[in-house]
Design an enzyme around this catalytic site. Sequence first.
Site, mmCIF file in Angstrom:
data_model
loop_
_atom_site.group_PDB
_atom_site.id
_atom_site.type_symbol
_atom_site.label_atom_id
_atom_site.label_comp_id
_atom_site.label_asym_id
_atom_site.label_seq_id
_atom_site.Cartn_x
_atom_site.Cartn_y
_atom_site.Cartn_z
ATOM 1 N N HIS A 41 0.846 -1.200 0.000
ATOM 2 C CA HIS A 41 0.000 0.000 0.000
ATOM 3 C C HIS A 41 0.876 1.242 0.000
ATOM 4 O O HIS A 41 1.975 1.246 0.554
ATOM 5 C CB HIS A 41 -0.978 0.001 1.178
ATOM 6 N N ASP B 222 -0.457 4.467 0.637
ATOM 7 C CA ASP B 222 -1.003 5.566 1.439
ATOM 8 C C ASP B 222 -0.274 5.576 2.781
ATOM 9 O O ASP B 222 0.359 4.592 3.162
ATOM 10 C CB ASP B 222 -2.509 5.392 1.640
ATOM 11 N N ASP C 143 6.508 1.973 6.087
ATOM 12 C CA ASP C 143 5.092 1.573 6.080
ATOM 13 C C ASP C 143 4.330 2.358 5.028
ATOM 14 O O ASP C 143 3.732 3.366 5.306
ATOM 15 C CB ASP C 143 4.517 1.807 7.483
ATOM 16 N N GLU D 161 -5.156 1.645 2.580
ATOM 17 C CA GLU D 161 -4.948 0.658 3.638
ATOM 18 C C GLU D 161 -5.128 1.251 5.022
ATOM 19 O O GLU D 161 -5.782 0.675 5.892
ATOM 20 C CB GLU D 161 -3.549 0.038 3.514
ATOM 21 N N GLU D 162 -4.544 2.419 5.234
ATOM 22 C CA GLU D 162 -4.597 3.027 6.573
ATOM 23 C C GLU D 162 -6.029 3.403 6.941
ATOM 24 O O GLU D 162 -6.343 3.601 8.109
ATOM 25 C CB GLU D 162 -3.691 4.268 6.636
ATOM 26 N N ASP E 246 4.688 -5.660 5.199
ATOM 27 C CA ASP E 246 4.087 -4.471 5.807
ATOM 28 C C ASP E 246 4.146 -4.516 7.335
ATOM 29 O O ASP E 246 3.300 -3.964 8.005
ATOM 30 C CB ASP E 246 2.629 -4.364 5.327
#
Length: 473
Positions: A121, A123, A154, A188-189, A217
């Site tokens: 991801h 974001d 991340d 994702e977040e 991740d």
Amino acid sequence: MIFLFLFFLEKKLTWERGIQKDLGLLCAGHLDPKSQLSCSTLKEWVAVESNSIQPVLHFRQELFRMMAMAADKLRRLGASVESRDLGSQQLPNGQSLPIPPIILAELGNDPKKPTVCLYGHLDVQPAQESEGWLTDPYTLTEVDGKLYGRGSVDNKGPVPAWIHAVSAFRDLEQDLPVNFKFILEGMEEAGSVALEELIKKEKDRFFSSVDYIVISDNLWLSQTKPALTYGTRGNSYCRSPVRCRDQDFHSGTFGGILNEPMADLVALLGSLVDSSGHILIPGIYDQVFRKFLFDTKEEILMHLWRYPSLSIHGIEGAFDEPGTKTVIPGQVIGKFSIRLVPHMNMSVVEKQVTNHLEDVFSKRNISHRMAASMTLGLQPWIANINDMQYLAAKRAISRVFGTEPDMMRDGSTIPIAKMIQDLIQKSVMMLPLGAVDDGERSQNEKINRWNYIEGSKLFAAFFLEIAKLHSGQ
Ligand SMILES: *[C@@H]1O[C@H](CO)[C@@H](O)[C@H](O)[C@H]1NC(C)=O
Ligand SMILES: *[C@@H]1O[C@H](CO)[C@@H](O)[C@H](O)[C@H]1NC(C)=O
């Protein structure tokens, strides 16, 4: 000219001497620790404020720009890339915001080779220099071999590390050892909006040829020793509203002639867990073997990874300001959650929680209403560590780092692994690159240059190892 010839000769000879040499060559020429090139993609990506948490149009535009940059990078790698338009998201306040596309990309489709899919991801969590960052969070800044920047570990770092590993084969005009697929998202977040639906839709198309899924991740357990993650805890979030009436009461006018909802709620919350963290809900440990000891490092990790835990988070409707307000809240809502571990059945847990609370509540002989419920349920995840890709990753780690990995679980909940595993029924592995002190989501997030470079080598070695194991299947 002579130099070039020698280079290719060496390359050819080295290639034929086997996998270990391939790796040395790949890494020496193309993933050089001193190479500035290796970090340029990461620098460009970190510079995009792809914040998916705050529902603001500007950040959504940044997310679109981020996904377009990644798609472009993959196209230049030679992959065929689809950017899936996901429409828009309706927010509770009526506002509508576009959802950044999910990228599906593939490179190579040789049926004789295994197909490895990377999930990533792009974001990030919000970050502001004023929150205690020592450098601008959106300018990748190297200090003592540490690359600081929001998203560096991340999850913006691991994606280009994977791309470097693929392009090393490309640059050397070597046959790709495996077929590659990528699924990259930008939400994702914020709970991976639209991802599950897309995976369901693509199950028999994009994912039909995927053999292995790798997620990179999370973090290692230490600063220097690599790890493989094969399980995460789930989470069931519960609420227990206790209601007398909508309005609050004055304690001078009503105190003493009323059963107070807050007193009942405190009793309910007090019945959930004891001071040593032992959950008091009957039956909750039925599917879990648990020793109540905290003496050794192993036992502490067992409590974090293998046992459930219950945390009380808050009381909605309570007076939580400084001062001495004397109100009796008319209704309060308790909030707590249970981290679930493998073999706990979520619907059974929900029943145990509600039965327990109703039981405690009924013993208080009062006329309030209490309706406990589970508002969010995320399953725990566990993988089979004998799957071929775990074996390949262990071998790759031992080649690149000269050590066995820590085989670890994660105490937190990473729903994506379980979701993908359940939906497409393929082996999922978490292969982290970041060190334990990288500070995912917090101030001064970083990835060490060493982890970034060695991690790229690790991915290259993993491709070679999984290809070898797969062909011997
Ligand atoms: C969980 O428990 C419920 C109720 O007992 C049962 O119907 C369900 O099949 C169980 N789920 C799993 C995954 O075992
Ligand atoms: C609730 O009522 C029962 C029976 O009326 C009584 O035995 C018990 O002590 C009461 N409990 C409380 C907490 O008041």
